[in-house]
Design a protein around this motif. Structure first.
Motif, PDB file in Angstrom:
ATOM      1  N   GLY A 101       0.787  -1.240   0.000  1.00 34.89           N
ATOM      2  CA  GLY A 101       0.000   0.000   0.000  1.00 34.89           C
ATOM      3  C   GLY A 101       0.813   1.280   0.000  1.00 34.89           C
ATOM      4  N   TYR A 102       2.116   1.158  -0.204  1.00 33.88           N
ATOM      5  CA  TYR A 102       2.969   2.341   0.025  1.00 33.88           C
ATOM      6  C   TYR A 102       2.532   3.543  -0.804  1.00 33.88           C
ATOM      7  CZ  TYR A 102       7.048   5.097   1.177  1.00 33.88           C
ATOM      8  OH  TYR A 102       7.868   6.098   1.654  1.00 33.88           O
ATOM      9  N   ALA A 103       2.334   3.354  -2.111  1.00 32.48           N
ATOM     10  CA  ALA A 103       1.970   4.489  -2.976  1.00 32.48           C
ATOM     11  C   ALA A 103       0.616   5.067  -2.579  1.00 32.48           C
ATOM     12  CB  ALA A 103       1.946   4.031  -4.440  1.00 32.48           C
ATOM     13  N   LEU A 104      -0.319   4.186  -2.298  1.00 33.23           N
ATOM     14  CA  LEU A 104      -1.667   4.626  -1.900  1.00 33.23           C
ATOM     15  C   LEU A 104      -1.613   5.430  -0.597  1.00 33.23           C
ATOM     16  CD1 LEU A 104      -4.787   4.512  -1.962  1.00 33.23           C
ATOM     17  CD2 LEU A 104      -4.630   2.222  -0.939  1.00 33.23           C
TER      18      LEU A 104
ATOM     19  N   CYS B 200      -3.523  10.416  -8.935  1.00 30.37           N
ATOM     20  CA  CYS B 200      -3.184   9.009  -8.632  1.00 30.37           C
ATOM     21  C   CYS B 200      -1.949   8.593  -9.445  1.00 30.37           C
ATOM     22  CB  CYS B 200      -4.348   8.086  -8.969  1.00 30.37           C
ATOM     23  SG  CYS B 200      -5.759   8.233  -7.866  1.00 30.37           S
ATOM     24  N   GLY B 201      -1.879   9.053 -10.664  1.00 26.75           N
ATOM     25  CA  GLY B 201      -0.746   8.722 -11.520  1.00 26.75           C
ATOM     26  C   GLY B 201       0.556   9.277 -10.969  1.00 26.75           C
ATOM     27  N   ARG B 202       0.497  10.496 -10.479  1.00 27.41           N
ATOM     28  CA  ARG B 202       1.725  11.116  -9.947  1.00 27.41           C
ATOM     29  C   ARG B 202       2.269  10.338  -8.755  1.00 27.41           C
ATOM     30  NH1 ARG B 202      -0.879  15.706 -11.273  1.00 27.41           N
ATOM     31  NH2 ARG B 202      -1.454  16.510  -9.236  1.00 27.41           N
ATOM     32  N   TYR B 203       1.393   9.676  -8.005  1.00 29.91           N
ATOM     33  CA  TYR B 203       1.849   8.892  -6.849  1.00 29.91           C
ATOM     34  C   TYR B 203       2.098   7.429  -7.211  1.00 29.91           C
ATOM     35  CZ  TYR B 203       1.624  12.702  -3.587  1.00 29.91           C
ATOM     36  OH  TYR B 203       1.898  13.868  -2.930  1.00 29.91           O
ATOM     37  N   GLY B 204       1.878   7.080  -8.476  1.00 26.78           N
ATOM     38  CA  GLY B 204       2.215   5.731  -8.928  1.00 26.78           C
ATOM     39  C   GLY B 204       1.275   4.648  -8.425  1.00 26.78           C
ATOM     40  N   LEU B 205       0.007   4.968  -8.244  1.00 26.06           N
ATOM     41  CA  LEU B 205      -0.944   3.940  -7.800  1.00 26.06           C
ATOM     42  C   LEU B 205      -1.123   2.893  -8.889  1.00 26.06           C
ATOM     43  CD1 LEU B 205      -1.479   6.095  -5.630  1.00 26.06           C
ATOM     44  CD2 LEU B 205      -3.913   5.527  -5.772  1.00 26.06           C
ATOM     45  N   ASN B 206      -1.250   1.641  -8.473  1.00 20.73           N
ATOM     46  CA  ASN B 206      -1.464   0.568  -9.447  1.00 20.73           C
ATOM     47  C   ASN B 206      -2.955   0.517  -9.823  1.00 20.73           C
ATOM     48  OD1 ASN B 206      -2.895  -1.047  -7.578  1.00 20.73           O
ATOM     49  ND2 ASN B 206      -0.983  -1.907  -6.780  1.00 20.73           N
TER      50      ASN B 206
ATOM     51  N   ARG C 152      -6.160   2.372  -7.986  1.00 18.85           N
ATOM     52  CA  ARG C 152      -6.923   3.441  -8.669  1.00 18.85           C
ATOM     53  C   ARG C 152      -8.406   3.112  -8.707  1.00 18.85           C
ATOM     54  NH1 ARG C 152      -3.680   6.327 -13.464  1.00 18.85           N
ATOM     55  NH2 ARG C 152      -1.570   5.919 -12.740  1.00 18.85           N
ATOM     56  N   GLU C 153      -8.703   1.835  -8.936  1.00 18.88           N
ATOM     57  CA  GLU C 153     -10.116   1.437  -8.985  1.00 18.88           C
ATOM     58  C   GLU C 153     -10.766   1.608  -7.606  1.00 18.88           C
ATOM     59  OE1 GLU C 153     -10.900  -2.558 -10.323  1.00 18.88           O
ATOM     60  OE2 GLU C 153     -13.021  -2.326  -9.822  1.00 18.88           O
ATOM     61  N   ALA C 154     -10.027   1.220  -6.564  1.00 23.95           N
ATOM     62  CA  ALA C 154     -10.560   1.359  -5.207  1.00 23.95           C
ATOM     63  C   ALA C 154     -10.795   2.834  -4.874  1.00 23.95           C
ATOM     64  CB  ALA C 154      -9.600   0.726  -4.202  1.00 23.95           C
ATOM     65  N   ILE C 155      -9.891   3.693  -5.324  1.00 24.32           N
ATOM     66  CA  ILE C 155     -10.065   5.139  -5.113  1.00 24.32           C
ATOM     67  C   ILE C 155     -11.295   5.631  -5.875  1.00 24.32           C
ATOM     68  CG2 ILE C 155      -9.088   7.401  -5.762  1.00 24.32           C
ATOM     69  CD1 ILE C 155      -7.763   6.478  -3.263  1.00 24.32           C
TER      70      ILE C 155
ATOM     71  N   GLU D 282      -7.750  -3.783   1.056  1.00 20.36           N
ATOM     72  CA  GLU D 282      -7.204  -4.907   0.292  1.00 20.36           C
ATOM     73  C   GLU D 282      -5.998  -4.455  -0.545  1.00 20.36           C
ATOM     74  OE1 GLU D 282      -7.643  -8.104   0.188  1.00 20.36           O
ATOM     75  OE2 GLU D 282      -6.289  -8.342  -1.533  1.00 20.36           O
ATOM     76  N   ALA D 283      -6.069  -3.210  -1.019  1.00 15.84           N
ATOM     77  CA  ALA D 283      -4.982  -2.662  -1.842  1.00 15.84           C
ATOM     78  C   ALA D 283      -3.823  -2.133  -1.007  1.00 15.84           C
ATOM     79  CB  ALA D 283      -5.537  -1.553  -2.736  1.00 15.84           C
ATOM     80  N   GLY D 284      -3.871  -2.354   0.306  1.00 13.73           N
ATOM     81  CA  GLY D 284      -2.753  -1.961   1.163  1.00 13.73           C
ATOM     82  C   GLY D 284      -2.972  -0.676   1.938  1.00 13.73           C
ATOM     83  N   GLY D 285      -4.159  -0.116   1.841  1.00 15.40           N
ATOM     84  CA  GLY D 285      -4.432   1.139   2.553  1.00 15.40           C
ATOM     85  C   GLY D 285      -4.450   0.938   4.063  1.00 15.40           C
ATOM     86  N   ASN D 286      -3.967   1.923   4.775  1.00 17.89           N
ATOM     87  CA  ASN D 286      -3.974   1.911   6.237  1.00 17.89           C
ATOM     88  C   ASN D 286      -5.101   2.826   6.728  1.00 17.89           C
ATOM     89  OD1 ASN D 286      -3.060   3.647   8.758  1.00 17.89           O
ATOM     90  ND2 ASN D 286      -2.164   1.617   8.995  1.00 17.89           N
TER      91      ASN D 286
END
Lengths: 114, 284
Positions: A20-23, A47-53, A57-60, A70-74
């Protein structure tokens, strides 16, 4: 013991922190009002600037907390994302548990017991 | 030598900041929570501590996951609050006490607690809201030293380790060659879980047992692993580690001066506990 032993719970450990690091880094940037405004102006670009996969991006896009976890968000960082939309913790709790906000509030009250 | 005059442990839910800003202290939802604080304010007015050591967890204001210390301590002349993203008002800055900070650092590192030292640090709601609850005029009458515990990214420090950090902190304060009076504050908890299908989890039986243990059996919670504490108190309920640090700083027997427990504040079971060492000279 499995890595995630508590049902309905993802413990934010090293594996989640890596995933989840980028997110989380993007959500951390939402401490600044300027960044919150920039996100709202151009979500995909931000989202692109932070490199989200793609999954992140879909979860956002879906504003879906379980997907974000699930995507690593805290939770503490996701709260900053939710804050952009004025969602409070009962909104988030209701969404994750499939309850209405009133039902979720009733669930909290029920913890008082008799 | 300096004296630990007491320990106060309290929840730090962000919504409290919104309630303060909107003046909702007497609103039916909030009243049972805010009504817990006058006895603590009266105690603080009587005991008049010079310094508050505030043990809490940062929620992504000062520390990001790029550098995540297990334990950190402030050593700044001033600590400022800042925007955390949800628009609760920023409170006035807090005066630090670099001389005490460095004394604590020397003493704690000598006892093998190798903390990260921070000469610049912003403090988030987990630090500021308890202060605003204790001193509602926000004219802070104490100098401050922040101590930050990682309750965010597993592996977390164990409950036993946190209690021992508190004991070492108590010894460090007691060896400070001044006549200053120090209150140790631990923030967070009690049971709550913000994330996952288990969101909304609250465990009243555990919380009440935990509060009781801090008075008479302070190592009770140290038998649990941090994962077990998540199971018992929720993913964010594990912030009770900060309470264990604060409790550990009180040497010997303690007296419960005040307690309040209320469900819910936001998604959280809120707790407030004021403990005093039985042996405090000059207690009033």
């Amino acid at each position: 013991m499995s890595r995630q032993p508590v049902p309905g719970t993802v413990i934010f450990d090293g594996e989640q922190a890596r995933k989840g690091y980028a997110l989380n880094k993007m959500c951390y940037s939402f401490n600044d009002a300027e960044n919150r405004a920039a996100f709202l102006l151009d979500e995909e670009g931000y989202c692109g600037r932070y490199g989200l996969n793609p999954g992140q991006r879909e979860a956002i896009r879906n504003r879906n907390v379980l997907q974000l976890i699930e995507a690593g968000g805290n939770a503490y960082y996701l709260a900053k994302f939710a804050g952009i939309f004025g969602l409070d913790m009962q909104d988030i709790g209701a969404q994750q548990t499939g309850l209405t906000k009133d039902q979720f509030k009733a669930k909290l009250l029920a913890a008082r017991g008799a | 030598m300096a004296t630990v005059v007491g320990a106060i442990t309290v929840s730090h839910v962000p919504a409290i900041g919104g309630a303060i800003a909107k003046g909702l202290q007497n609103d039916p939802y909030w009243k049972p929570f805010f009504d817990g604080f006058p006895p603590v304010r009266e105690w603080l007015a009587r005991v008049r501590p010079d310094v508050a050591v505030v043990v809490y967890n940062d929620h992504g204001l000062n520390f990001f996951l790029d550098k995540m210390p297990t334990f950190a301590i402030g050593a700044a002349a001033e600590y400022r609050n800042a925007d955390e993203g949800w628009g609760i008002p920023v409170v006035p800055p807090f005066q630090g006490d670099p001389a005490l900070s460095w004394h604590l650092i020397e003493s704690l590192v000598a006892e093998e607690f190798d903390l990260v030292t921070c000469q610049e640090m912003v403090v988030d709601h987990a630090f500021t809201l308890p202060m605003a609850l204790f001193w509602p005029d926000q004219k802070w009458p104490v100098r401050t030293v922040p101590v930050v515990v990682n309750t965010v990214q597993a592996p977390l420090p164990s409950a036993a380790r946190c209690y021992k950090l508190g004991q070492a902190l108590g010894r460090a304060i007691a060896s400070w060659p001044t006549n200053e009076r120090v209150v140790v504050i631990g923030t967070g908890g009690l049971s709550h879980q913000l994330d996952g299908e288990r969101a909304g989890f609250i465990n009243k039986d555990f919380d009440l047992r935990f509060i009781d243990s801090l008075v008479n059996d302070p190592t009770w919670a140290t038998k649990y692993s941090t994962v077990e504490l998540v199971e018992l108190a929720g993913t964010q309920g594990v912030e009770l580690l900060n309470w264990l640090v604060a409790r550990g700083a009180l040497p010997g027997k303690v007296r419960q001066r005040h307690v309040n427990y209320h469900i819910p504040v936001s998604n959280t079971a809120s707790g407030l506990l004021l403990l005093e060492p039985v042996t405090t000279e000059g207690a009033v």
